[in-house]
Design a protein around this motif. Sequence first.
Motif, PDB file in Angstrom:
ATOM      1  N   MET A   1      24.409  26.570 -24.900  1.00  0.00           N
ATOM      2  CA  MET A   1      25.304  25.966 -23.917  1.00  0.00           C
ATOM      3  C   MET A   1      26.124  27.089 -23.262  1.00  0.00           C
ATOM      4  SD  MET A   1      28.299  23.066 -24.562  1.00  0.00           S
ATOM      5  CE  MET A   1      27.154  21.779 -24.995  1.00  0.00           C
ATOM      6  N   PRO A   2      26.243  27.082 -21.934  1.00  0.00           N
ATOM      7  CA  PRO A   2      27.058  28.105 -21.273  1.00  0.00           C
ATOM      8  C   PRO A   2      28.468  28.130 -21.865  1.00  0.00           C
ATOM      9  CG  PRO A   2      25.898  26.768 -19.649  1.00  0.00           C
ATOM     10  CD  PRO A   2      25.681  26.125 -20.990  1.00  0.00           C
ATOM     11  N   TYR A   3      29.053  29.321 -21.940  1.00  0.00           N
ATOM     12  CA  TYR A   3      30.347  29.444 -22.616  1.00  0.00           C
ATOM     13  C   TYR A   3      31.431  28.597 -21.958  1.00  0.00           C
ATOM     14  CZ  TYR A   3      32.448  32.676 -19.207  1.00  0.00           C
ATOM     15  OH  TYR A   3      32.985  33.238 -18.086  1.00  0.00           O
ATOM     16  N   GLN A   4      31.364  28.395 -20.645  1.00  0.00           N
ATOM     17  CA  GLN A   4      32.396  27.597 -19.969  1.00  0.00           C
ATOM     18  C   GLN A   4      32.392  26.160 -20.489  1.00  0.00           C
ATOM     19  OE1 GLN A   4      30.031  29.462 -18.419  1.00  0.00           O
ATOM     20  NE2 GLN A   4      30.850  30.495 -16.623  1.00  0.00           N
ATOM     21  N   ASP A   5      31.195  25.575 -20.659  1.00  0.00           N
ATOM     22  CA  ASP A   5      31.094  24.201 -21.166  1.00  0.00           C
ATOM     23  C   ASP A   5      31.560  24.116 -22.617  1.00  0.00           C
ATOM     24  OD1 ASP A   5      30.009  23.604 -18.701  1.00  0.00           O
ATOM     25  OD2 ASP A   5      27.948  23.536 -19.425  1.00  0.00           O
ATOM     26  N   MET A   6      31.174  25.097 -23.419  1.00  0.00           N
ATOM     27  CA  MET A   6      31.583  25.110 -24.823  1.00  0.00           C
ATOM     28  C   MET A   6      33.093  25.317 -24.940  1.00  0.00           C
ATOM     29  SD  MET A   6      30.640  24.700 -27.937  1.00  0.00           S
ATOM     30  CE  MET A   6      28.867  24.839 -27.946  1.00  0.00           C
ATOM     31  N   PHE A   7      33.672  26.111 -24.040  1.00  0.00           N
ATOM     32  CA  PHE A   7      35.114  26.343 -24.086  1.00  0.00           C
ATOM     33  C   PHE A   7      35.883  25.051 -23.783  1.00  0.00           C
ATOM     34  CE2 PHE A   7      39.282  27.771 -22.590  1.00  0.00           C
ATOM     35  CZ  PHE A   7      39.672  28.519 -23.683  1.00  0.00           C
ATOM     36  N   VAL A   8      35.347  24.208 -22.912  1.00  0.00           N
ATOM     37  CA  VAL A   8      35.983  22.917 -22.632  1.00  0.00           C
ATOM     38  C   VAL A   8      36.065  22.103 -23.926  1.00  0.00           C
ATOM     39  CG1 VAL A   8      35.698  20.710 -21.422  1.00  0.00           C
ATOM     40  CG2 VAL A   8      35.334  22.858 -20.195  1.00  0.00           C
ATOM     41  N   LEU A   9      34.991  22.079 -24.692  1.00  0.00           N
ATOM     42  CA  LEU A   9      34.990  21.366 -25.978  1.00  0.00           C
ATOM     43  C   LEU A   9      35.976  21.998 -26.959  1.00  0.00           C
ATOM     44  CD1 LEU A   9      31.135  20.840 -26.411  1.00  0.00           C
ATOM     45  CD2 LEU A   9      32.832  19.187 -25.578  1.00  0.00           C
ATOM     46  N   PHE A  10      36.015  23.321 -26.977  1.00  0.00           N
ATOM     47  CA  PHE A  10      36.951  24.042 -27.835  1.00  0.00           C
ATOM     48  C   PHE A  10      38.393  23.683 -27.460  1.00  0.00           C
ATOM     49  CE2 PHE A  10      39.702  27.773 -28.376  1.00  0.00           C
ATOM     50  CZ  PHE A  10      39.602  27.975 -29.750  1.00  0.00           C
ATOM     51  N   TRP A  11      38.688  23.689 -26.155  1.00  0.00           N
ATOM     52  CA  TRP A  11      40.060  23.415 -25.700  1.00  0.00           C
ATOM     53  C   TRP A  11      40.467  21.980 -26.027  1.00  0.00           C
ATOM     54  CZ3 TRP A  11      43.403  27.054 -24.950  1.00  0.00           C
ATOM     55  CH2 TRP A  11      44.669  26.715 -24.469  1.00  0.00           C
ATOM     56  N   GLU A  12      39.515  21.059 -26.064  1.00  0.00           N
ATOM     57  CA  GLU A  12      39.812  19.687 -26.495  1.00  0.00           C
ATOM     58  C   GLU A  12      40.326  19.695 -27.930  1.00  0.00           C
ATOM     59  OE1 GLU A  12      39.969  16.777 -24.831  1.00  0.00           O
ATOM     60  OE2 GLU A  12      39.586  18.009 -23.051  1.00  0.00           O
ATOM     61  N   GLN A  13      39.755  20.542 -28.769  1.00  0.00           N
ATOM     62  CA  GLN A  13      40.221  20.649 -30.164  1.00  0.00           C
ATOM     63  C   GLN A  13      41.630  21.239 -30.215  1.00  0.00           C
ATOM     64  OE1 GLN A  13      37.872  21.312 -33.478  1.00  0.00           O
ATOM     65  NE2 GLN A  13      35.920  21.182 -32.398  1.00  0.00           N
ATOM     66  N   VAL A  14      41.916  22.167 -29.309  1.00  0.00           N
ATOM     67  CA  VAL A  14      43.270  22.740 -29.236  1.00  0.00           C
ATOM     68  C   VAL A  14      44.262  21.629 -28.899  1.00  0.00           C
ATOM     69  CG1 VAL A  14      44.777  24.346 -27.988  1.00  0.00           C
ATOM     70  CG2 VAL A  14      42.438  25.038 -28.569  1.00  0.00           C
ATOM     71  N   MET A 101      36.466  28.768 -34.556  1.00  0.00           N
ATOM     72  CA  MET A 101      36.215  30.001 -33.832  1.00  0.00           C
ATOM     73  C   MET A 101      35.261  29.738 -32.676  1.00  0.00           C
ATOM     74  SD  MET A 101      34.579  33.664 -34.949  1.00  0.00           S
ATOM     75  CE  MET A 101      35.997  34.196 -35.873  1.00  0.00           C
ATOM     76  N   PHE A 102      35.681  30.137 -31.491  1.00  0.00           N
ATOM     77  CA  PHE A 102      34.860  30.060 -30.290  1.00  0.00           C
ATOM     78  C   PHE A 102      34.373  31.475 -29.993  1.00  0.00           C
ATOM     79  CE2 PHE A 102      34.784  30.806 -25.688  1.00  0.00           C
ATOM     80  CZ  PHE A 102      33.790  29.923 -25.310  1.00  0.00           C
ATOM     81  N   LYS A 103      33.054  31.637 -29.815  1.00  0.00           N
ATOM     82  CA  LYS A 103      32.481  32.958 -29.546  1.00  0.00           C
ATOM     83  C   LYS A 103      31.583  32.900 -28.323  1.00  0.00           C
ATOM     84  CE  LYS A 103      32.077  34.855 -34.200  1.00  0.00           C
ATOM     85  NZ  LYS A 103      31.111  35.366 -35.178  1.00  0.00           N
ATOM     86  N   ILE A 104      31.514  34.016 -27.617  1.00  0.00           N
ATOM     87  CA  ILE A 104      30.601  34.174 -26.486  1.00  0.00           C
ATOM     88  C   ILE A 104      29.653  35.319 -26.830  1.00  0.00           C
ATOM     89  CG2 ILE A 104      30.378  34.652 -24.016  1.00  0.00           C
ATOM     90  CD1 ILE A 104      33.380  33.845 -23.776  1.00  0.00           C
ATOM     91  N   GLY A 108      26.068  35.170 -22.594  1.00  0.00           N
ATOM     92  CA  GLY A 108      27.008  34.221 -22.001  1.00  0.00           C
ATOM     93  C   GLY A 108      26.935  32.828 -22.596  1.00  0.00           C
ATOM     94  N   ILE A 109      26.355  32.718 -23.787  1.00  0.00           N
ATOM     95  CA  ILE A 109      26.250  31.438 -24.477  1.00  0.00           C
ATOM     96  C   ILE A 109      27.443  31.280 -25.422  1.00  0.00           C
ATOM     97  CG2 ILE A 109      24.813  30.005 -25.989  1.00  0.00           C
ATOM     98  CD1 ILE A 109      23.529  30.662 -23.251  1.00  0.00           C
ATOM     99  N   GLY A 110      28.074  30.117 -25.375  1.00  0.00           N
ATOM    100  CA  GLY A 110      29.221  29.852 -26.230  1.00  0.00           C
ATOM    101  C   GLY A 110      28.823  29.116 -27.485  1.00  0.00           C
ATOM    102  N   SER A 111      29.561  29.366 -28.564  1.00  0.00           N
ATOM    103  CA  SER A 111      29.336  28.648 -29.819  1.00  0.00           C
ATOM    104  C   SER A 111      30.678  28.436 -30.516  1.00  0.00           C
ATOM    105  CB  SER A 111      28.386  29.421 -30.737  1.00  0.00           C
ATOM    106  OG  SER A 111      28.971  30.641 -31.138  1.00  0.00           O
ATOM    107  N   MET A 112      30.706  27.439 -31.400  1.00  0.00           N
ATOM    108  CA  MET A 112      31.899  27.151 -32.184  1.00  0.00           C
ATOM    109  C   MET A 112      31.518  27.008 -33.640  1.00  0.00           C
ATOM    110  SD  MET A 112      34.498  24.453 -30.361  1.00  0.00           S
ATOM    111  CE  MET A 112      33.283  23.217 -30.004  1.00  0.00           C
TER     112      MET A 112
END
Length: 130
Positions: A1-14, A101-104, A108-112
Amino acid sequence: MPYQDMFVLFWEQVKESVQEGRFAKLTMAKTIGKPDLKNIFLRPIYSDKGFKVLLKFRYRSRETEDQEEVLTLEEALVVLKPYLRKSFLSVLLFTTTKDVMFKINRKGIGSMTETSPSFHHVTQAKSDLD
């Protein structure tokens, strides 16, 4: 998943951790290269006026003074986003129930990933700025 999309999911957890009073700290780490900027931290400030964060820029150089600013969570997101992938490859969310942990990666692929919590209590930031 592109890091931007994964970061949206990460920020929801924040946001969820803030709403539930579990947010302990957020750290941007794993700099690209050796820039003077070492880390960016968010620490919680819970008050009657609502939730804010103390945003802190920490520098490697002793000559450069750390910078602090009190912001809303939404304002902090605007400040943090430009540093993703350009300056930092990972963002760590510390809550009282888990660490996320969110990583790129290089492509440019994001993971949590989630691990056991490092913090068991929320320690509020102390600031002269608010």
